[in-house]
Design an enzyme around this catalytic site. Structure first.
Site, mmCIF file in Angstrom:
data_model
loop_
_atom_site.group_PDB
_atom_site.id
_atom_site.type_symbol
_atom_site.label_atom_id
_atom_site.label_comp_id
_atom_site.label_asym_id
_atom_site.label_seq_id
_atom_site.Cartn_x
_atom_site.Cartn_y
_atom_site.Cartn_z
ATOM 1 N N SER A 261 10.745 -6.055 8.363
ATOM 2 C CA SER A 261 9.389 -6.433 7.990
ATOM 3 C C SER A 261 8.781 -7.375 9.035
ATOM 4 C CB SER A 261 9.395 -7.056 6.597
ATOM 5 O OG SER A 261 8.108 -7.158 6.061
ATOM 6 N N ASP B 106 9.303 -0.792 3.236
ATOM 7 C CA ASP B 106 9.885 -2.050 3.691
ATOM 8 C C ASP B 106 11.415 -2.026 3.641
ATOM 9 O OD1 ASP B 106 10.589 -4.700 4.119
ATOM 10 O OD2 ASP B 106 8.936 -5.493 2.934
#
Length: 336
Positions: free
Chosen positions: A38, A196
Site C-alpha cells: 500500500s 490492497d
C-alpha cells in the site's frame, strides 16, 4: 552500507515512511531491495527508483492528498453518496490520480517497467532479482501475490514488460474505498481482481529474508506506524480506526472498518511480537493522522515526515548489526 527495507502500509500515514527512508539513506545506507504494501509500496517504489534523502521529501510533498480523494459519481451525492458507492462495489474513490501521480514520478526517475528495476544478484532466484517487491491480494485466485515475482508463475506474464506504477496502484486499493484493479493473464480470457496487499500482509517483514538457512550479509530494516514505541494489536487497530472514514459512520460501516483494520493488522502483529523482528523495526508514532486524512494540513504533514526521520535516526544510532547477527543468526554461516 547495504540494507534491505520493508515498509508497512498506512494510507496518509505513509508520509512518515518517506521521512524514515530519507533518514536511512542520509545515514549512509544504500537500499538493495525494498518490500512494501500500500503506502509502503508507493514510498518504496520511489526509493527503489533512486530517490534519496531530501529528494524523497520533495517528491512526497508533490502528492496532493485532496486530489487522491477522487470520488466516483455516486460518492459525490450528499449524505447517501458514500454508502451507495460502497454498496456498488466500485469503491468510494477511483484511484486515477494516484496512478497518474506515481506513473509521472517514476518516469521522472527513469522507471516505467520492472525491467528498469532489475538487480544483478546471482545469489537470488531469477524471478526475485529486482530492487522492489510489491504485495497485493488477488481476490479472484484467493491468494497473496508479490510483484514482480509472481507475474510469470501465476499469470504467465513477462514481468519486465509490466508497468511498476500499476502494481503500486493495485497494492493501494483498500476494499470498498478504492476501486479494485484488474490484471489480465497471459490468457486474455482470464482476469484477476487485485486489491490492497494489506488484507493478507500489511507488514511483509519476512519477504526479503533468506530461505536457504544462511546468515544475511546486511540488515533488513522494517518500518511501521504506531501509537506507542511498542504497541500491542489493540493500539494498532485503534490507530488505524482513527478518522478512517470522513463521514458519520452507521453501525454497519463501523463494523466494516473494524473488520478491515483487524485483517490488515492482526496477522502482522504476530511478527512484531518476535524479538528478532522487533530488534530490526523502526516505529513511527502517528496517532494524530488518520488513514484517509486527505485534508491533512501542511504543518501536520511536515511534522509527520520529520517524526519518521527522527525515529529512523534514533534507531540507527543504537542499532548494532554485528550484535544483532550474533544474537539471532549466529547458528548459520554469514553470506559472502
Amino acid at each position: 552500507m547495504r540494507a534491505d527495507l520493508v515498509l508497512e502500509g498506512g494510507g496518509v500515514k505513509g508520509i512518515g515512511l518517506a521521512g524514515a527512508v530519507a533518514a536511512i539513506t542520509d545515514a549512509g545506507y544504500r537500499p538493495q531491495r525494498i518490500s512494501g504494501t500500500s503506502a509502503g509500496a508507493l514510498v518504496g517504489a520511489i526509493a527503489a527508483a533512486g530517490a534519496r534523502g531530501a529528494q524523497l521529501g520533495e517528491i512526497t510533498r508533490r502528492l496532493d492528498f485532496r486530489a487522491v480523494a477522487d470520488r466516483h459519481g455516486l460518492g459525490r451525492l450528499p449524505l447517501v453518496g458514500p454508502g451507495l458507492a460502497l454498496l456498488s462495489g466500485t469503491g468510494l474513490y477511483r484511484g486515477e490520480y494516484l496512478l497518474d501521480w506515481i506513473t509521472t514520478e517514476l518516469e521522472a526517475l527513469g522507471v516505467r517497467t520492472w525491467r528498469d528495476l532489475r538487480l544483478d544478484d546471482p545469489a537470488l532466484p531469477p524471478e526475485q532479482r529486482y530492487r522492489l517487491v510489491v504485495t497485493c491480494s488477488d481476490l479472484t485466485l484467493g491468494q497473496l501475490v508479490r510483484f514482480p515475482w509472481d507475474y510469470r508463475n501465476v499469470y504467465g506474464l513477462d514481468p519486465d514488460s509490466q508497468p511498476v506504477a500499476e502494481a503500486v496502484r493495485a497494492s493501494m486499493a483498500i476494499p470498498f474505498l478504492f476501486e479494485p484493479t484488474t490484471l489480465t493473464h497471459a490468457d486474455p480470457d482470464v482476469t484477476s481482481t487485485l486489491v490492497d496487499g494489506g488484507l493478507l500482509s500489511n507488514f511483509p517483514i519476512d519477504s526479503l529474508d533468506r530461505t536457504d538457512g544462511g546468515s544475511p550479509g546486511w540488515p533488513t530494516f522494517g518500518v511501521t506506524i504506531t501509537t506507542a514505541p511498542k504497541p500491542g494489536i489493540g493500539d494498532r487497530v485503534a490507530l488505524f480506526h482513527s478518522r478512517m472514514f470522513d463521514w458519520p459512520q452507521p453501525t454497519a460501516l463501523r463494523l466494516l472498518e473494524q473488520l478491515l483494520t483487524t485483517m490488515i493488522l492482526g496477522r502482522d502483529q504476530a511478527y512484531l511480537n518476535r524479538p528478532w523482528v522487533e530488534a530490526r523495526t523502526i516505529h513511527i508514532e502517528a496517532a494524530e493522522v488518520g488513514l484517509l486524512d486527505f485534508g491533512i494540513t501542511e504543518p501536520r504533514r511536515e511534522a509527520l515526515y520529520q517524526r519518521g526521520y527522527d525515529a529512523a535516526t534514533a534507531f540507527l544510532e543504537s542499532f548494532d548489526w554485528d550484535a544483532y547477527r550474533e544474537r539471532f543468526r549466529s547458528e548459520v554461516p554469514a553470506r559472502p
